[in-house]
Enzyme design. Structure first.
Site, short mmCIF file in Angstrom:
data_model
loop_
_atom_site.label_atom_id
_atom_site.label_comp_id
_atom_site.label_asym_id
_atom_site.label_seq_id
_atom_site.Cartn_x
_atom_site.Cartn_y
_atom_site.Cartn_z
N GLU A 59 -1.61 39.82 -22.76
CA GLU A 59 -0.13 40.37 -22.70
C GLU A 59 -0.20 41.54 -21.59
O GLU A 59 0.88 41.59 -20.95
CB GLU A 59 0.22 41.09 -23.88
CG GLU A 59 0.35 40.07 -25.14
CD GLU A 59 1.40 39.15 -24.70
OE1 GLU A 59 2.34 39.23 -24.17
OE2 GLU A 59 1.37 37.72 -25.43
N HIS A 103 0.66 39.65 -18.40
CA HIS A 103 1.80 39.48 -18.08
C HIS A 103 2.84 40.44 -17.66
O HIS A 103 3.58 40.48 -16.67
CB HIS A 103 2.79 38.96 -19.33
CG HIS A 103 2.26 37.60 -19.75
ND1 HIS A 103 2.67 36.75 -19.03
CD2 HIS A 103 1.96 36.94 -21.10
CE1 HIS A 103 2.18 35.22 -19.48
NE2 HIS A 103 2.12 35.78 -20.91
#
Length: 221
Positions: A27, A30
Site C-alpha cells: 500500500e 501505491h
C-alpha cells in the site's frame, strides 16, 4: 483453536509478520507512486507511511487467516491530478504487485546469504526461525504478486487492464465492474477457486521462484 484458522499455530507467527510487511509495503508503494505522479491524496490522508496501522484492515487480515482471502485498506487515488491519467494510473496500480515481487527478491537473496555460513554464520533455533520467516515471506509475496495481477475488479491487474483498454471497451468495463467483483468473490470463496485461482498459483509460483533463483544463484557461485 488451531482448527479455526487456515494455518497451523506454528505457521501463524510467520504468516502474520509476513502479511504485515507485505501489506504495508504494497500500500505504501501505491501511495508513493501516486504522490510522485502528482497526486497527494494518499499523502494527505496519512498513507505515505510505513506504519502498518495505516494500511492494515483488521477484518481483511483476519479473513486471510481464517479463509485464506482478505485485503488491506485501499489507497485513495484521485486520477484527476495526473497529467497522463492512463499511464500514471498503470504505474500506480503496478507499484503494489511490483513491491511484493521486490520483497520476494530480497527475501530469497537473504535465504541464499543465510545458507552461506561464511557470510552469515548462524545455527540452531535462531537460524531455523529466520529461515522459516524468510521462506514464508518469499512464498506469500509471490502469491500476492500473482494474485493482485489477476484481471478481476478490484485487483491491480484489472486496473492495469482498464487503463490499457480502448475508450469504448473501458466504458463497458466500468459499467459492469460491480458484476465482475461479484464474480470474483464467487470464484475465490467457493470451490471454483480450485479450477481458476489455484492453477495460476501452481504454475506461477514455481516459475517466479525459478526465475529468482536464476537471477540470484550466480552471485553465490
Amino acid at each position: 483453536m488451531e482448527g479455526f484458522f487456515r494455518f497451523s499455530l506454528e505457521e501463524l507467527p510467520f504468516i502474520i509478520i509476513s502479511l504485515v510487511v507485505a501489506f504495508t509495503i504494497h500500500e505504501w508503494a501505491h501511495a508513493y507512486t501516486a504522490y510522485k505522479c502528482g497526486d497527494s491524496t494518499a499523502k494527505n490522508q496519512g498513507r505515505l507511511t510505513f506504519n502498518p496501522a495505516s494500511h492494515i484492515d483488521p477484518l481483511g487480515a483476519l479473513l486471510i487467516l481464517i479463509v485464506g482471502f482478505g485485503w488491506a485498506r485501499p489507497v485513495p487515488v484521485d486520477r484527476r491530478n495526473f497529467k497522463r491519467p492512463h499511464l500514471y494510473g498503470i504505474l500506480v496500480s503496478a507499484a503494489g504487485p511490483v513491491s511484493n515481487l521486490f520483497i520476494a527478491f530480497l527475501t530469497y537473496l537473504l535465504l541464499f546469504i543465510l545458507d552461506s555460513s561464511s557470510l552469515m554464520p548462524m545455527s540452531g533455533k535462531g537460524a531455523e526461525f529466520v529461515s522459516s520467516l524468510l521462506s514464508t515471506m518469499l512464498h506469500l509475496n509471490i502469491v500476492l504478486f500473482l494474485f493482485n495481477l489477476l484481471p478481476f475488479p478490484p485487483l491491480d491487474g484489472y486496473r492495469i487492464l482498464e487503463d490499457l483498454a480502448p475508450e469504448n471497451i473501458r466504458s463497458k468495463m466500468m459499467r459492469y465492474e460491480s458484476f465482475g467483483a461479484v464474480l470474483f468473490l464467487l470464484i475465490v470463496l467457493t470451490p471454483l477457486d480450485q479450477y481458476v485461482i489455484y492453477p495460476i498459483f501452481d504454475a506461477g509460483v514455481p516459475f517466479v521462484v525459478n526465475t529468482l533463483y536464476d537471477i540470484i544463484s550466480p552471485l553465490f557461485i
